[in-house]
Motif scaffolding. Structure first.
Motif: not given
Length: 267
Positions: A141-143, A205-212
């Motif tokens: 599942r993607s974000l 959170i920085s990894q979430v931004l990178g993923y986005l």
């Protein structure tokens, strides 16, 4: 503009790849051979090839985005031993033909399967897959579709900036077609088995931004002059949901493996 314009470096750095359990399953599902050959479709920066490289002698990675292949070269080439051969091919999956007489034992296809003309791709694949070869279609599942509170919150921030409708680069995300299992059963690879491989991940959170920024629905260029504001909004929204700075995700890969019926009967 390409749906993944501006994303390859983020894709290589922040996409989590596939878990060891899935790599092991794919290795055990595919036939043996010498040399043993892997073809990865929609390879991106080479995450699937990287996870499977220890099991194969010849590896071919195909992608329609040159920037992704540049990242794949940087990721994969230094990890291979002298006996292994890697080819990176810039092509659409539906048009790709391997070198003459080169027959892969395993063809892997992740989320890119959604974007393909699936019957046309599978027809072309039937021309060159080894007689007992396996095609594996899988995704988690993607974000955008995952359901934990922090993922829903991150998606809502994206929608605040880019609109409610999911994007694919500068255009809208196309609606899903028939179930993948139905598409596979209608092809030459009609013997289909399924499995589910769970995975737990932890994110900052920085990894979430990178993923986005690695996705087509939140590619960096989509935010224009509002990118700093977007990053602040994500950070402010997710900070209260993080446990000591960590966001936990429970996900799962749905895996379909398909082969020709006569190949199954001969195993």
């Amino acid at each position: 503009m390409n749906a993944f314009a501006g994303t390859p470096a983020y894709y290589r750095r922040f996409r989590p790849g596939i878990p060891v359990a899935l790599a092991t399953l794919l290795d055990q599902t595919a036939p043996t051979g010498s040399p043993r050959r892997l073809l990865d479709i929609g390879s991106g920066p080479g995450l699937v090839v990287h996870a499977l490289r220890q099991y194969f002698d010849d590896l071919v990675a195909v992608d329609a985005e040159p920037g992704m292949l540049t990242e794949a070269e940087a990721m994969l080439r230094p990890t291979l031993d002298a006996a292994q051969r890697l080819q990176l091919r810039h092509a659409l999956a539906e048009d790709f033909l391997p070198p003459e007489a080169w027959q892969p034992h395993l063809v892997t296809c992740g989320r890119v399967f959604h974007r393909l003309n699936q019957p046309r791709f599978l027809d072309r694949l039937s021309e060159y897959l080894a007689p007992d070869g396996v095609v594996a279609v899988f995704s988690d599942r993607s974000l955008w579709t995952a359901g934990t509170p922090w993922q829903q919150t991150a998606r809502e921030v994206v929608q605040d900036f880019l609109g409610e409708q999911r994007k694919a680069g500068d255009g809208p995300f196309s609606t899903p077609g028939p179930p993948y299992e139905e598409v596979l059963r209608a092809s030459s690879f009609s013997h289909v088995t399924s499995a589910v491989v769970p995975v737990r991940r932890q994110w900052t959170i920085s990894q979430v931004l990178g993923y986005l920024y690695s996705t087509s629905f939140a590619a960096p260029h989509l935010f224009g002059d509002h990118r700093d504001a977007f990053e602040s909004a994500v950070t402010n929204a997710l900070t209260p949901l993080a446990d000591s700075g960590v966001l936990t995700e429970d996900n799962a890969f749905t895996v379909l493996t398909a082969r020709r019926p006569n190949a199954h009967e001969g195993r």
